[in-house]
Design a protein around this motif. Structure first.
Motif, short mmCIF file in Angstrom:
data_model
loop_
_atom_site.label_atom_id
_atom_site.label_comp_id
_atom_site.label_asym_id
_atom_site.label_seq_id
_atom_site.Cartn_x
_atom_site.Cartn_y
_atom_site.Cartn_z
N GLU A 95 -7.15 3.98 6.33
CA GLU A 95 -7.08 3.30 5.05
C GLU A 95 -7.94 4.03 4.04
OE1 GLU A 95 -6.64 -1.45 5.18
OE2 GLU A 95 -8.07 -0.65 6.60
N THR A 118 0.85 -1.19 0.00
CA THR A 118 0.00 0.00 0.00
C THR A 118 0.88 1.23 0.00
OG1 THR A 118 -0.06 -0.18 2.40
CG2 THR A 118 -1.99 -0.99 1.21
N ARG A 151 -2.53 3.15 3.35
CA ARG A 151 -2.72 2.55 4.67
C ARG A 151 -1.62 3.03 5.61
NH1 ARG A 151 -4.58 -2.37 7.34
NH2 ARG A 151 -2.95 -3.02 8.76
#
Lengths: 122, 146
Positions: free
Chosen positions: A55, A15, A79
């Motif tokens: 997130e 991420t 994230r």
């Protein structure tokens, strides 16, 4: 407020890590996070025990058949995980999200707020 | 402008970026201006047969203050992001300071076939999306064979 290690947060898929500013004053902590491209309904904030998870999913308006020629934002998800300290009151977290910037305000619990200590001279 | 990675604290992302940059340095450089990574706003560029799509990730900016100009095949995006950090005299401690603040300017050279009169710009969720149509003549056309 401390941050969890990368290995912990990168457990699942890779991420993007949103850049943040964290400012503390006597009444609490303010966190700003840049999450450009995330619509309001794709943002998720979780506070579980002493862990705060931010997130967001990127949703860009792309025409059909578009081929990417250059990508600096190359993953569709942000994230970041923080560990909150005990004196923060997680029941009173206030969040604002506008133009891709998240603003979180986490106040300190009443008992943790600074009190002036009276010094008496006898 | 000071070099500042958008995602500076994630070691894995940094390694990935290094790897990608090394790989890309062997490939053809896109233009003389290159695409300096790590600048603000981060940019994605793509295209279809009929348009060129540019995405500038510029969160927290008043869209009316963004200066986007197209001149001689070059698109320039400039503006300023005001700092949100407290002043020195305030009773506050800055624990993490990673977000970009200050003036910014990024330049992208465009393909030759774009039509400067058919530009559409939108700012949504902190992303400036500029869509430029390609000229009709440049679009692929099927040649019919009798």
């Amino acid at each position: 407020m401390t941050e969890k290690t990368a290995t912990e947060s990168a457990r699942n898929e890779p991420t993007l890590m949103p850049p943040v500013d964290v400012i503390e004053d006597t009444a609490g902590i303010t966190l700003y996070a840049d999450l450009p491209g995330v619509p309001k309904d794709k943002l998720s904030l979780h506070v579980e025990a002493d862990t705060l998870t931010i997130e967001g999913e990127v949703a860009l308006d792309m025409p059909e058949g578009m081929e990417s020629t250059h990508a600096e934002v190359s993953l569709p998800r942000y994230r970041r995980v923080f560990t909150l300290s005990k004196e923060l009151d997680t029941d009173k977290v206030a969040a604002e999200f506008a133009h891709g910037v998240l603003k979180l305000r986490i106040p300190k619990a009443e008992h943790a707020q600074p009190r002036r200590i009276e010094v008496r001279v006898e | 402008m000071m070099y500042r990675s958008l995602f500076p604290r994630d070691l894995f992302a940094e390694l990935d970026r290094l790897q990608r940059e090394m790989r890309e340095s062997y490939e053809l450089s896109p233009s003389i201006r290159g695409f300096a990574r790590g600048g603000f706003p981060a940019m994605n560029v793509g295209g279809t047969a009929s348009s060129v799509e540019i995405y500038a990730f510029a969160p927290g900016i008043d869209p009316t203050s963004i200066d986007a100009q197209m001149e001689k095949g070059v698109l320039t995006i400039a503006g300023e992001r005001k700092p949100q950090l407290p002043g020195k005299d305030e009773k506050a401690t800055v624990h993490i300071d990673e977000r970009f603040a200050g003036r910014f300017r990024r330049v992208v050279s465009l393909p030759d076939d774009v039509d400067p009169n058919a530009v559409n710009a939108k700012y949504r969720d902190g992303v400036l999306h500029i869509s430029i149509q390609r000229r009709q003549a440049a679009q692929p056309r099927r040649i019919s064979i009798d």
